[in-house]
Design a protein around this motif. Structure first.
Motif, PDB file in Angstrom:
ATOM      1  N   LYS A 139       0.852  -1.191   0.000  1.00 15.24           N
ATOM      2  CA  LYS A 139       0.000   0.000   0.000  1.00 15.24           C
ATOM      3  C   LYS A 139       0.886   1.239   0.000  1.00 15.24           C
ATOM      4  O   LYS A 139       2.047   1.190   0.396  1.00 15.24           O
ATOM      5  CB  LYS A 139      -0.911   0.020   1.236  1.00 15.24           C
ATOM      6  CG  LYS A 139      -1.889  -1.150   1.321  1.00 15.24           C
ATOM      7  CD  LYS A 139      -3.002  -1.009   0.295  1.00 15.24           C
ATOM      8  CE  LYS A 139      -4.030  -2.128   0.449  1.00 15.24           C
ATOM      9  NZ  LYS A 139      -5.163  -1.980  -0.482  1.00 15.24           N
ATOM     10  N   LYS A 140       0.316   2.363  -0.437  1.00 16.76           N
ATOM     11  CA  LYS A 140       1.038   3.631  -0.404  1.00 16.76           C
ATOM     12  C   LYS A 140       0.231   4.652   0.398  1.00 16.76           C
ATOM     13  O   LYS A 140      -0.938   4.391   0.763  1.00 16.76           O
ATOM     14  CB  LYS A 140       1.301   4.146  -1.816  1.00 16.76           C
ATOM     15  CG  LYS A 140       0.053   4.373  -2.653  1.00 16.76           C
ATOM     16  CD  LYS A 140       0.441   4.809  -4.062  1.00 16.76           C
ATOM     17  CE  LYS A 140      -0.809   5.089  -4.916  1.00 16.76           C
ATOM     18  NZ  LYS A 140      -1.630   3.893  -5.134  1.00 16.76           N
ATOM     19  N   VAL A 141       0.846   5.785   0.683  1.00 18.34           N
ATOM     20  CA  VAL A 141       0.168   6.825   1.445  1.00 18.34           C
ATOM     21  C   VAL A 141      -1.112   7.238   0.716  1.00 18.34           C
ATOM     22  O   VAL A 141      -1.109   7.485  -0.486  1.00 18.34           O
ATOM     23  CB  VAL A 141       1.095   8.042   1.635  1.00 18.34           C
ATOM     24  CG1 VAL A 141       0.317   9.200   2.259  1.00 18.34           C
ATOM     25  CG2 VAL A 141       2.271   7.682   2.515  1.00 18.34           C
ATOM     26  N   SER A 144      -6.563   3.059   1.199  1.00 15.45           N
ATOM     27  CA  SER A 144      -7.400   2.485   2.258  1.00 15.45           C
ATOM     28  C   SER A 144      -6.980   1.044   2.502  1.00 15.45           C
ATOM     29  O   SER A 144      -6.541   0.350   1.581  1.00 15.45           O
ATOM     30  CB  SER A 144      -8.875   2.543   1.864  1.00 15.45           C
ATOM     31  OG  SER A 144      -9.302   3.885   1.702  1.00 15.45           O
ATOM     32  N   VAL A 145      -7.113   0.597   3.735  1.00 16.32           N
ATOM     33  CA  VAL A 145      -6.771  -0.779   4.091  1.00 16.32           C
ATOM     34  C   VAL A 145      -7.893  -1.377   4.921  1.00 16.32           C
ATOM     35  O   VAL A 145      -8.598  -0.666   5.644  1.00 16.32           O
ATOM     36  CB  VAL A 145      -5.445  -0.862   4.880  1.00 16.32           C
ATOM     37  CG1 VAL A 145      -4.290  -0.433   4.013  1.00 16.32           C
ATOM     38  CG2 VAL A 145      -5.500  -0.020   6.144  1.00 16.32           C
ATOM     39  N   PRO A 164       0.013  -7.326   8.766  1.00 15.00           N
ATOM     40  CA  PRO A 164      -1.346  -6.901   8.445  1.00 15.00           C
ATOM     41  C   PRO A 164      -1.730  -5.615   9.178  1.00 15.00           C
ATOM     42  O   PRO A 164      -1.146  -5.269  10.202  1.00 15.00           O
ATOM     43  CB  PRO A 164      -2.186  -8.080   8.938  1.00 15.00           C
ATOM     44  CG  PRO A 164      -1.416  -8.615  10.110  1.00 15.00           C
ATOM     45  CD  PRO A 164       0.046  -8.397   9.775  1.00 15.00           C
ATOM     46  N   ALA A 165      -2.727  -4.936   8.632  1.00 16.22           N
ATOM     47  CA  ALA A 165      -3.263  -3.739   9.288  1.00 16.22           C
ATOM     48  C   ALA A 165      -4.055  -4.158  10.522  1.00 16.22           C
ATOM     49  O   ALA A 165      -4.889  -5.063  10.442  1.00 16.22           O
ATOM     50  CB  ALA A 165      -4.162  -2.969   8.326  1.00 16.22           C
ATOM     51  N   GLY A 169      -8.788   1.406   7.808  1.00 16.22           N
ATOM     52  CA  GLY A 169      -8.566   2.843   7.808  1.00 16.22           C
ATOM     53  C   GLY A 169      -7.831   3.280   6.564  1.00 16.22           C
ATOM     54  O   GLY A 169      -7.935   2.654   5.498  1.00 16.22           O
ATOM     55  N   LYS A 170      -7.063   4.353   6.699  1.00 17.35           N
ATOM     56  CA  LYS A 170      -6.343   4.942   5.580  1.00 17.35           C
ATOM     57  C   LYS A 170      -4.907   5.225   5.999  1.00 17.35           C
ATOM     58  O   LYS A 170      -4.660   5.754   7.084  1.00 17.35           O
ATOM     59  CB  LYS A 170      -7.038   6.242   5.161  1.00 17.35           C
ATOM     60  CG  LYS A 170      -6.282   7.080   4.146  1.00 17.35           C
ATOM     61  CD  LYS A 170      -7.038   8.381   3.904  1.00 17.35           C
ATOM     62  CE  LYS A 170      -6.231   9.337   3.035  1.00 17.35           C
ATOM     63  NZ  LYS A 170      -6.915  10.629   2.872  1.00 17.35           N
ATOM     64  N   ILE A 171      -3.955   4.855   5.159  1.00 17.25           N
ATOM     65  CA  ILE A 171      -2.548   5.096   5.474  1.00 17.25           C
ATOM     66  C   ILE A 171      -2.234   6.577   5.281  1.00 17.25           C
ATOM     67  O   ILE A 171      -2.424   7.124   4.192  1.00 17.25           O
ATOM     68  CB  ILE A 171      -1.633   4.238   4.589  1.00 17.25           C
ATOM     69  CG1 ILE A 171      -1.862   2.755   4.884  1.00 17.25           C
ATOM     70  CG2 ILE A 171      -0.169   4.584   4.807  1.00 17.25           C
ATOM     71  CD1 ILE A 171      -1.016   1.823   4.063  1.00 17.25           C
ATOM     72  N   VAL A 172      -1.768   7.221   6.335  1.00 18.68           N
ATOM     73  CA  VAL A 172      -1.451   8.650   6.263  1.00 18.68           C
ATOM     74  C   VAL A 172       0.044   8.916   6.282  1.00 18.68           C
ATOM     75  O   VAL A 172       0.477  10.014   5.942  1.00 18.68           O
ATOM     76  CB  VAL A 172      -2.136   9.420   7.414  1.00 18.68           C
ATOM     77  CG1 VAL A 172      -3.647   9.357   7.266  1.00 18.68           C
ATOM     78  CG2 VAL A 172      -1.710   8.875   8.776  1.00 18.68           C
TER      79      VAL A 172
END
Length: 514
Positions: A139-141, A144-145, A164-165, A169-172
């Motif tokens: 994933k990148k900034v 969503s995960v 794993p997440a 949410g969303k990677i910030v």
């Protein structure tokens, strides 16, 4: 605001590196995670990725310069797209632009207030494992995960694993870039969860400028791996000509090598015959950095050869009784236990019986002491695309053949999927290696230190043998026991192998514990 490019942690005992080459020059646009500079140490060569999107603003260390861990080597400033965030209408002056920009930033922060920020940490990887290398980010900034979705791959000296997440949410923010060495408990990334997650501001939010070399190939949605990008540039190969075999179709270095080889084969017939001039030094060679796992495998195997007084003894076994037993009960066995009846269950059970009689093969040397193990944790060597791993069937001597097959099946799937935990690979007292699945007829396996014995299984092949004065054809397998002669005598090693042979040629002995 500029973002610093610093020399990452390079591993235990490595404190400095030399600038190998810069892939970008001052003023060039860069993308987050794009390789920007190559560092060379006395052990490895690594590529340092850009910490954010933007423009390469400064280079502080030139090619050939030696820099210490943590040293500043460059800086990335906002690109044209990031600067556009502060623009307003044409009739506003500079002060109005600044006020508009500040108001916009305030609104963004306000919209993210409802989002809880959680940290993605380096998980505990087991006893004796204190650090890992950051591999591929899935994933990148801004992405969503989902909860439990794989976000990043970590490589230790024993295995590769996906992190794993913990929540959806969303990677910030991505804190640790590909190639960095991180300790257990270190922050890898930050994830916004809660009501404000969708609008939470990202730490690296500059619009991305797609460069030609970074464009994803048609075969997937992942950009080529850094080493693959470098090779494609050197060989003049387009991404569209390479079929990616990595996750989500990512092009790996091996894919580029395969494509180049195929291109060479296609052009071979039409190409003019080359002269017999001597090949220049280095021509036709390809230098590939060893993975952390491969380095550890190489070191451990060589250490075993240097330390143990290693010797191998051989025998052969008639596999017909076991094969007949499998044929008679394989359907009923699979229906009842939910797993196929293979050879490993029989071999593991036979090894456990032999270990009880010859405990020295199940022991290890610690200085001037011998440690005898009153349990049998059997390691099963498994070959993966990243190297050899040896997951352990714990307390195999207390298991039935069905339970052994179920556990081996679970460990095999986890090994192929890169999901083995450190606990799965620690504490083995004896190892079984099945080279027969690759067609090996005979080999001398190397000890898995500090263990004192390893059994090599080989290909089952029909051969003529003499039985009761007559020549008959039977499915035979060579067995090889490599052992540490410092602790195991020749008589014990031969007896151990004979006991395994007896158990397999008369499987009822395993049931009756004879």
């Amino acid at each position: 605001m500029s973002k610093d490019i610093k020399v990452p942690t390079l591993g235990e005992s490595v404190t400095e590196a030399t600038i190998g080459q810069w892939f970008k020059k001052v003023g060039d646009p860069v993308k987050a995670d794009e390789p920007i500079v190559e560092l060379e140490t006395d052990k490895v060569t690594i590529e340092v990725p850009a910490p954010s999107d933007g423009t390469l603003e400064a280079i502080s260390a030139e090619v050939g310069e030696t820099v210490e861990v943590g040293a500043l080597i460059g800086a990335i400033g906002a690109g044209d797209g990031a600067a556009a965030e502060t623009q307003s209408t044409d009739d506003q002056d500079n002060d109005d632009n600044a006020e508009t920009s500040e108001a916009s930033m305030a609104d963004e922060n306000k919209s993210g207030d409802d989002a809880e920020i959680i940290e993605l940490l380096v998980p505990s990887s087991g006893e004796s494992v204190v650090e890992a290398d950051v591999g591929e980010w899935f994933k990148k900034v801004g992405d969503s995960v989902e909860a439990d979705e794989a976000v990043v791959e970590l490589e230790t000296d024993k295995a590769a694993m996906d992190v794993p997440a913990p929540q959806a949410g969303k990677i910030v923010e991505i804190v640790a870039e590909t190639g960095e060495t991180v300790e257990v408990g270190a922050v890898l990334a930050r994830i916004a969860v809660g009501e404000g997650a969708a609008s939470a501001p990202a730490q690296s939010s500059a619009p991305k400028e797609e460069s030609k070399s970074e464009a994803p190939s048609d075969s997937g949605d992942m950009p080529p791996a850094p080493s693959a990008q470098k090779m494609m540039k050197e060989k003049g190969v387009d991404a569209g000509d390479v079929e990616g075999s990595g996750k989500r179709g990512q092009i790996l270095k091996e894919d580029v090598m395969s494509a180049v080889s195929n291109m060479g084969s296609e052009k071979k017939d039409s190409a003019p015959k080359k002269s017999s001039a001597p090949r220049e030094a280095g021509e036709g060679e390809e230098r590939v950095k060893m993975t952390r796992l491969r380095q550890t495998i190489a070191r451990r195997l060589k250490d075993a050869q240097n330390t143990a007084a290693m010797l191998t003894t051989f025998n052969e076994v008639d596999m017909k009784p076991v094969m007949d037993l499998r044929k008679s009960y394989k359907e009923l066995f699979e229906k009842k236990h939910g797993v196929k009846l293979g050879f490993m269950g029989f071999f593991t059970k036979a090894v456990c019986h032999a270990l009880k009689e010859i405990p020295a093969v199940n022991a290890e040397i610690d200085g001037t002491d011998i440690i005898y193990k009153n349990f049998a944790h059997i390691g099963v060597a498994v070959g993966t695309d990243k190297g050899l791993v040896v997951p352990v069937v714990r307390d195999a001597d207390q298991m039935s053949i069905a339970e052994i097959e179920q556990e081996i099946g679970r460990l095999g799937v986890a090994a192929r999927d890169g999901e083995l935990s450190m606990a799965d690979m620690q504490g083995g007292t004896f190892t079984i290696s099945n080279g027969g699945v690759y067609g090996s007829l005979m080999s001398t396996p190397i000890l898995n230190a500090p263990q004192s014995g390893i059994l090599g299984m080989h290909k089952i092949q029909e051969r003529p043998v003499v039985e009761n004065g007559e020549i008959v054809i039977k499915p035979m397998m060579y067995l090889a026991l490599s052992y540490d002669h410092r602790i195991v005598d020749g008589k014990e090693a031969v007896t151990f192998l004979v006991r395994i042979k007896e158990s397999l040629e008369d499987p009822q002995r395993l049931v009756l514990d004879l």
